[in-house]
Design an enzyme around this catalytic site. Structure first.
Site, PDB file in Angstrom:
ATOM      1  CG  HIS A   1      31.844  36.469  38.080  1.00 34.70           C
ATOM      2  ND1 HIS A   1      32.670  35.852  37.186  1.00 34.70           N
ATOM      3  CD2 HIS A   1      31.022  35.512  38.555  1.00 34.70           C
ATOM      4  CE1 HIS A   1      32.352  34.567  37.084  1.00 34.70           C
ATOM      5  NE2 HIS A   1      31.348  34.346  37.907  1.00 34.70           N
ATOM      6  CG  PHE A   2      35.042  35.450  41.282  1.00 34.63           C
ATOM      7  CD1 PHE A   2      33.958  35.127  42.087  1.00 34.63           C
ATOM      8  CD2 PHE A   2      35.290  34.682  40.168  1.00 34.63           C
ATOM      9  CE1 PHE A   2      33.148  34.038  41.780  1.00 34.63           C
ATOM     10  CE2 PHE A   2      34.476  33.600  39.856  1.00 34.63           C
ATOM     11  CZ  PHE A   2      33.407  33.273  40.662  1.00 34.63           C
TER      12      PHE A   2
END
Length: 168
Positions: free
Chosen positions: A65-66
């Site tokens: 993420h991410f």
């Protein structure tokens, strides 16, 4: 009937306004990687709590993420506010090992800015309504004095099933 702390224990709890990680872990059932409170900076019984979370690059959620642009998921900031409120509520009880505080509602959640590795979260929960087994709180998360997340959280205390702890 719930066992509420004795007047002496309440006086100590009221005077005790900070907690280190060991004291936090003695109240919260959460453990790595889901423990989102590192320290209690200020606790005013039945009114408010201010906690600290150091966000490091090693957090497991940053793996996905991410990739290439790590951001703390907003739902984890809401969870951190709930954990702060859990400390506030459970610290009122002399024996809290047989209790859990669970979400019953999340309202008005807003995410204002991204939280990235190296940030330090200041998590505050203020009591809006307190009952013997339920609490409604206004939660906020700040980084460098700037609001990054806010929500109204309601939670209820339930019995903790100790038989299932550690079971998979």
């Amino acid at each position: 009937m719930e066992t509420v702390a004795t007047p002496e224990a309440q006086a100590v709890a009221t005077a005790k306004r900070t907690m280190d990680i060991n004291e936090v872990m003695s109240i919260l059932p959460h453990r790595y990687p889901f423990l989102l409170i590192d320290r209690v900076l200020d606790l005013q019984a039945r009114e408010r709590i201010l906690c600290l979370k150091n966000v490091t690059r090693n957090e497991e959620f940053f793996q996905g993420h991410f990739p290439g642009q790590p951001m703390m998921p907003g739902v984890l900031m809401v969870e951190a506010m709930a954990q702060a409120g859990c400390i506030l509520m459970l610290s009122e009880f002399e024996d809290h090992s047989d209790k859990l505080l669970v979400f019953t509602g999340i309202d008005e959640a807003k995410f204002r800015r991204p939280v990235t590795p190296g940030d330090q979260l200041h998590i505050e929960a203020k009591v809006l309504n307190w009952r013997s087994r339920a609490v409604k709180m206004q939660g906020t998360v700040h980084v460098d004095g700037k609001l990054v997340c806010e929500a109204v959280i309601t939670s209820q205390m339930i019995p903790r099933n100790k038989k299932q702890e550690g079971a998979e």
